[in-house]
Write a protein that holds these residues in place. Structure first.
Motif, PDB file in Angstrom:
ATOM      1  N   LEU A   4     -16.427  -2.055  -9.206  1.00 31.42           N
ATOM      2  CA  LEU A   4     -15.447  -1.095  -8.704  1.00 31.42           C
ATOM      3  C   LEU A   4     -15.240  -1.189  -7.194  1.00 31.42           C
ATOM      4  O   LEU A   4     -14.130  -1.019  -6.699  1.00 31.42           O
ATOM      5  N   LYS A   5     -16.296  -1.466  -6.459  1.00 24.25           N
ATOM      6  CA  LYS A   5     -16.202  -1.503  -5.008  1.00 24.25           C
ATOM      7  C   LYS A   5     -15.386  -2.689  -4.505  1.00 24.25           C
ATOM      8  O   LYS A   5     -14.925  -2.687  -3.354  1.00 24.25           O
ATOM      9  N   GLY A  29     -11.032  -0.166  -3.934  1.00 27.72           N
ATOM     10  CA  GLY A  29     -12.486  -0.241  -3.937  1.00 27.72           C
ATOM     11  C   GLY A  29     -13.151  -0.407  -2.589  1.00 27.72           C
ATOM     12  O   GLY A  29     -14.076   0.340  -2.258  1.00 27.72           O
ATOM     13  N   SER A  32     -13.251   2.833  -0.680  1.00 30.45           N
ATOM     14  CA  SER A  32     -13.517   4.044  -1.462  1.00 30.45           C
ATOM     15  C   SER A  32     -14.930   4.567  -1.196  1.00 30.45           C
ATOM     16  O   SER A  32     -15.831   3.838  -0.774  1.00 30.45           O
ATOM     17  N   ARG A  78     -15.509   6.483  -6.509  1.00 32.90           N
ATOM     18  CA  ARG A  78     -15.786   5.487  -7.547  1.00 32.90           C
ATOM     19  C   ARG A  78     -16.386   6.140  -8.791  1.00 32.90           C
ATOM     20  O   ARG A  78     -16.051   5.765  -9.919  1.00 32.90           O
TER      21      ARG A  78
END
Length: 505
Positions: A380-381, A399, A402, A407
């Motif tokens: 996700l990052k 991502g 964020s 997340r």
């Protein structure tokens, strides 16, 4: 042969000019104007000579004049219906593409929109592409944009998507398609306004430069809309249907209606009488053949869709099904620009046209597929996660910037409704210089060209270049702080390299 521009700057010899300085930061990937030696790339050589003789003070003066001109013309936007209208930020330095760079874009977009129209015609009739497993039927029938009310409805000329505005990014290896906009493609008014403002502020740029004209767009759009009237309404009016003055894009609605010379109507101005759509005028009711709609399906007809909608026309879907009126783009077109359908466009091109895609897609992960969903959740990052039905930079997780909380929230959303999310890698797309605080600084840009598909496929030579004005930003959307540039496509005469007479830019 490169273009040259007569210089009429109003200033004499200057110690400083408007070229990128020695501290101009070159990216690891691609700057469209500046090469690795801090010199001009070929399409920009004529503009470079112009900037050599122009002072920063004069450029700043012209930039302010452009803002005043935009205000005078009412070129504004709002983030939502409650927001104050603002001038769409406009950077005077044009984004330039050579004829050789433009040609594959033109061919690729015609190929792509042709395949998307084949897909729409297919899924609303025999659905062969679904039966043969090229695209999972669950993705199509599970889309919030698929309209069962339109199954079996024949479109004039077989066209569901007559207007398209795909978003392109330029990578070092070439252009890629980020997404397709088929429901209610917006931005053409800003493309036209940018050209007119720049031509007024710096007319000398256009006196000899072989810049292709974007001015035919309103005429071509009207001709296309007229050509798509159904047989039963060949004498009917063409109208632009707007949600009204509180819509954030109302400027564009009024601009395009005025440019085309057609009525601008709200839902309350239209009625279905004896199965046909009629427009209320000062001289009575008049028949309507084509509706260029600028509101989403859900609000078009309170009988067929949202009963609480006050923006649409009761009975409009029934009139469409009966062939009494044509709505452009067609009701249900949005299933083709659902972000979960986007990864399958190359397959559509191969299936319907028997060709390889000219413009590639961006690698995309479908969260509806367990292995791809697992990859997204782990990374996700490092990814951009998008909600499939959202636009304008909303419903998105970027991502790299964020927070852990953001997340975690997206993780829960993906797990709860995996069909509603896709993810893509973060792309370091191209930059160009922009005038920021009295100097040229690089900013990332995208490109939205406009395609018209009636009576024959046409790609307007230019489009809307959107700019991520915030330093380091990847978000070009106006509602997220983005701006725009005029987009030039250079044309050269085949004879002796002399510029063509292409009409008024």
């Amino acid at each position: 042969m490169h273009s040259t521009f007569p210089v009429d700057t109003g200033v004499g010899r200057q110690e400083k000019n408007c070229l990128p300085g020695p501290d101009y930061p070159l990216p690891a990937d691609f700057d469209e104007m500046v090469d690795g030696e801090l010199g001009p790339r070929p399409p920009y050589q004529g503009l470079w000579k112009f900037l050599e003789k122009l002072s920063p003070e004069m450029w700043e003066h012209r930039q302010r004049a452009a803002a005043e001109e935009l205000l005078r013309r009412g070129v504004t936007f709002a983030v939502d219906s409650k927001s104050e209208e603002r001038i769409f930020p406009f950077d005077l330095l044009p984004r330039i593409l050579s004829a050789s760079e433009w040609l594959p874009i033109e061919r690729g977009l015609i190929q792509r929109v042709t395949a998307l129209n084949c897909f729409l015609r297919d899924v609303y009739t025999r659905a062969r592409i679904l039966q043969e497993g090229v695209i999972p039927s669950s993705l199509v029938y599970g889309s919030s944009q698929f309209r069962r009310e339109m199954v079996g409805v024949a479109m004039p000329h077989g066209l569901h998507a007559m207007i398209a505005g795909s978003d392109l990014l330029r990578l070092r290896e070439g252009f890629v398609v980020l997404e397709d906009n088929l429901r209610v493609p917006s931005g053409a008014s800003y493309m036209l306004a940018n050209r007119r403002v720049l031509r007024r502020i710096f007319p000398s740029l256009f006196q000899a430069g072989p810049v292709a004209s974007v001015e035919p767009y309103p005429t071509l759009l009207r001709e296309a809309l007229t050509a798509l009237r159904p047989e039963g309404a060949r004498d009917g009016l063409t109208v632009l249907l707007t949600p009204g003055i509180h819509n954030p894009a109302y400027f564009e609605h009024t601009f395009l209606a005025q440019e085309m010379g057609i009525p601008l109507a709200e839902g309350k101005d239209l009625a279905v009488i004896d199965g046909k759509v009629q427009l209320r005028t000062s001289s009575g009711w008049k028949g309507v053949g084509t509706i260029y709609r600028r509101l989403n399906d859900d609000f078009l007809d309170p009988v067929a869709f949202r009963p609480e909608s006050l923006l649409g026309v009761p009975g409009l879907v029934a009139a469409c099904r009966a062939g009494a009126v044509n709505v452009v783009n067609a009701i249900g077109t949005g299933v083709a620009d659902d972000k979960a359908i986007y990864p399958f466009v190359p397959s559509m091109i191969r299936y319907y046209l028997g060709e390889e895609p000219i413009l590639p897609n961006v690698e995309t992960f479908l969260c509806d597929r367990p292995p791809e969903r697992d990859h997204v959740l782990v990374h996700l990052k490092d990814l951009v996660v998008k909600e499939v039905s959202q636009a304008g930079g909303y419903g998105m997780l970027f991502g790299p910037t964020s927070s852990a909380r953001e997340r975690a929230a997206f993780r829960e959303k993906i797990l709860a409704q995996p069909r509603n999310y896709i993810a893509q890698p973060v792309l370091s797309f191209s930059q160009v210089p922009c005038w920021i605080d009295g100097r040229l600084e690089p900013r990332r840009i995208d490109l939205r060209p406009f395609v018209l598909f009636a009576p024959s496929p046409t790609v307007i030579p230019g489009g809307l270049t959107r700019v991520a004005l915030r330093k380091g930003s990847f978000i070009v959307n106006s509602c997220q702080g983005g701006g725009s540039k005029d987009t030039w496509v250079l044309r050269a005469d085949k004879h002796a390299g002399r510029p063509q007479n292409l009409g008024k830019p």
